[in-house]
Enzyme design. Structure first.
Site, PDB file in Angstrom:
ATOM      1  N   ASP A  18       0.830  -1.207   0.000  1.00  0.00           N
ATOM      2  CA  ASP A  18       0.000   0.000   0.000  1.00  0.00           C
ATOM      3  C   ASP A  18       0.867   1.262   0.000  1.00  0.00           C
ATOM      4  OD1 ASP A  18       1.043  -0.205   2.486  1.00  0.00           O
ATOM      5  OD2 ASP A  18      -0.862   0.022   3.560  1.00  0.00           O
ATOM      6  N   ASP A  24      26.191  12.381 -13.419  1.00  0.00           N
ATOM      7  CA  ASP A  24      25.206  13.201 -14.130  1.00  0.00           C
ATOM      8  C   ASP A  24      24.026  13.315 -13.180  1.00  0.00           C
ATOM      9  OD1 ASP A  24      23.170  14.228 -15.698  1.00  0.00           O
ATOM     10  OD2 ASP A  24      23.603  12.966 -17.428  1.00  0.00           O
ATOM     11  N   HIS A  72      24.558   9.979 -28.388  1.00  0.00           N
ATOM     12  CA  HIS A  72      23.392  10.766 -27.944  1.00  0.00           C
ATOM     13  C   HIS A  72      23.460  12.184 -28.489  1.00  0.00           C
ATOM     14  CE1 HIS A  72      25.803  12.879 -24.884  1.00  0.00           C
ATOM     15  NE2 HIS A  72      26.282  11.700 -24.494  1.00  0.00           N
ATOM     16  N   TYR A  78      32.421   7.650 -25.081  1.00  0.00           N
ATOM     17  CA  TYR A  78      32.175   6.445 -24.275  1.00  0.00           C
ATOM     18  C   TYR A  78      32.858   5.263 -24.948  1.00  0.00           C
ATOM     19  CZ  TYR A  78      28.682   9.843 -23.019  1.00  0.00           C
ATOM     20  OH  TYR A  78      28.067  11.013 -22.673  1.00  0.00           O
TER      21      TYR A  78
HETATM   22  N1  GLY Z   1      20.573  13.190 -17.316  1.00  0.00           N
HETATM   23  C1  GLY Z   1      19.822  13.249 -18.483  1.00  0.00           C
HETATM   24  C2  GLY Z   1      20.454  14.063 -19.496  1.00  0.00           C
HETATM   25  O1  GLY Z   1      21.539  14.550 -19.313  1.00  0.00           O
HETATM   26  O2  GLY Z   1      19.897  14.298 -20.537  1.00  0.00           O
HETATM   27 MN    MN Z   2      22.495  15.080 -17.583  1.00  0.00          MN
END
Ligand code: GLY
Ligand code: MN
Ligand code: MN
Length: 467
Positions: free
Chosen positions: A69, A290, A380, A418
């Site tokens: 719960d 991060d 990224h 990386y």
């Molecule tokens: N911690 C997520 C970003 O840096 O986009």
């Molecule tokens: Mn970040």
């Protein structure tokens, strides 16, 4: 500077009998001033944007069961917070810009002494009106009963479909009911419009009070990273550094991390969203953190990478220096008119050049960009909007093209490299190194301001802090 919320003020903020006053410490966050005029101005701007023939519905997302719960801690949906400052679950805001009366309608949990004894204070219907600017407030249990009528005869319904199935069903049920009542003069909206075009444009352009909250979030975040650098050494566990971050965030008045903190040592730093944070830091490791403090619902988002021992190895320096040079040059590009795509394109070229220079890739820069093989080590994007959400609201393109930056936007600049241990094709000295360096950048009239400049990233300073 920080003003802890006095208990009387906390009670008053929820009480039906006390009107919230600008300058009284809010219940939301120690030190943050709850100013109803700020939220009223945002609602007016949103209502102007959608026009008098539209109606908007903005809801909290459902509370989530953690186990048994016990619930996950509730954090208000950013759209609803932006428009109301209201932090309770089970809330729906209906805005009707063209209405003569009752333009701001709120559905909230009613006062309930027994429930409040268990789960905490509620503003109730009176509080929604007196403190949060509702012209009229109803118990949330009446939402289905009243929603169709509130939507009737508006041309556009501004509502974010696809976030919460329960609300989607309520909306479609209201539309279905209005189809049946059309002959009696209650017709459904002709279009359902995504709030990205209106509300999220407002959120993208930060107002002064938002920048004030972001500055505080960024300042606490910077201090937390420095505290982690000072604490981290071989033998420390990643979770202990996460604890240092959490301690700094909370003890400075933040609500906690704005997203799950990433604390990765050695090869863990090559996992972009490594949040297990459970390993011991070994001698010779780089540590990548991060993490961002959320303050008054706005979050910082800093990444720093540093040597646990206090000294970069030669190989670590080779990688770090290239990422840092890339990041600093990318920050220097930020000014009105530039696009995030242009900044990313620059970083991809600089980092691909570094990959070839370091022996990670062969061939020419153009070849490796063309075939996308640079993505093995930089996979990224370089930037995202930052604000109430870490990946904040706002369209990235206009008419299919990247949009130019404008003053008042806040972005991250976060290139990285990386090189996982399992990258057996690259020089051994470089394996197990992950570096990301991330700052939060406000676009200004004539360039930019680095909101996270207080967090050191030059080699000499971070080595001294880590020693
Ligand atoms: N911690 C997520 C970003 O840096 O986009
Ligand atoms: Mn970040
Ligand atoms: Mn980021």
């Amino acid at each position: 500077m920080l003003i802890p919320t006095p208990r009387a003020a906390a009670a008053a903020s929820r009480s039906s009998s006390v009107v919230g006053v600008a300058g009284v410490a809010g219940s939301d966050i120690p030190g943050a001033m709850f100013d109803p005029a700020v939220f009223a101005a945002r609602r007016e701007a949103f209502m102007t944007a959608i026009g008098p023939d539209a109606v908007a519905v903005v809801s909290s997302l459902p509370e989530r069961l953690r186990n048994g719960d016990a619930m996950h801690p509730f954090r208000q949906h950013s759209d609803l917070y932006y428009l109301t400052g209201f932090v309770e679950p089970d809330t729906t805001l209906v805005l009707r810009p063209g209405a003569g009366t009752d333009r701001t309608v709120m559905f909230v949990r009613p006062r309930d002494p027994e429930m409040e004894t268990w789960d905490g204070r509620r503003a109730g219907l009176e509080g929604a009106k007196a403190r949060y600017g509702a012209d009229v407030a109803y118990p949330v249990a009446e939402l289905e009963l009243r929603l169709w009528d509130l939507l009737a005869n508006h041309d556009e319904l501004h509502f974010a479909l696809g976030l919460d199935e329960r609300m989607d069903l309520r909306i479609t049920a209201a539309i279905a009911r209005l189809r049946r009542t059309e002959k009696k003069g209650r017709r459904p909206p002709r279009a359902v419009v995504d709030p990205r075009l209106t509300l999220h444009e407002l959120r993208l352009h930060k107002r002064p009070e938002e920048l004030a909250a972001l500055r505080t979030a960024c300042a606490i975040t910077a201090d937390a990273h420095v505290a982690a650098m000072k604490r981290g050494r071989p033998g420390t566990f990643e979770y202990q550094l996460e604890a240092t971050l959490d301690y700094t965030f909370r003890s400075r008045g933040g609500s906690g991390p704005g997203y799950a903190s990433i604390v990765g040592a050695g090869d863990n730093a090559t996992i972009l969203h490594y949040i297990e944070n459970r390993c011991e830091i070994m001698d010779g490791d780089l540590v990548l953190i991060d993490a961002g403090c959320e303050y008054d619902h706005y979050t910082g988002d800093i990444s720093r990478t540093w040597p646990a021992s206090g000294t970069f190895s030669a190989a670590q320096r080779d990688v770090y220096d290239r990422v840092l040079a890339t990041q600093e040059a990318a920050i220097a590009m930020v000014k009105p008119g530039v696009t995030i795509d242009e900044i990313h394109t620059f970083c991809v070229r600089a980092l691909t050049t570094a990959m070839i220079d370091l022996g990670l890739l062969a061939g020419t820069v153009d070849e490796r960009i063309a075939d996308g093989s640079y993505r093995r080590f930089y996979m990224h994007g370089t930037s995202h909007w930052l604000g109430l959400d870490v990946h904040d609201a706002g369209a990235y393109t206009r008419g299919g093209k990247a949009r130019p930056l404008q003053p008042g936007m806040v972005i991250t600049i976060e290139p990285g490299l990386y090189i996982p241990l399992h990258a057996v094709e690259v020089p051994e000295r470089l394996r197990g190194i992950g570096v990301r360096i991330e700052d939060n950048i406000l676009v200004t009239d004539d360039g930019h301001e680095n909101l996270t400049i207080a967090c050191p990233k030059d080699v000499a300073t971070i080595e001294a802090l880590c020693r």
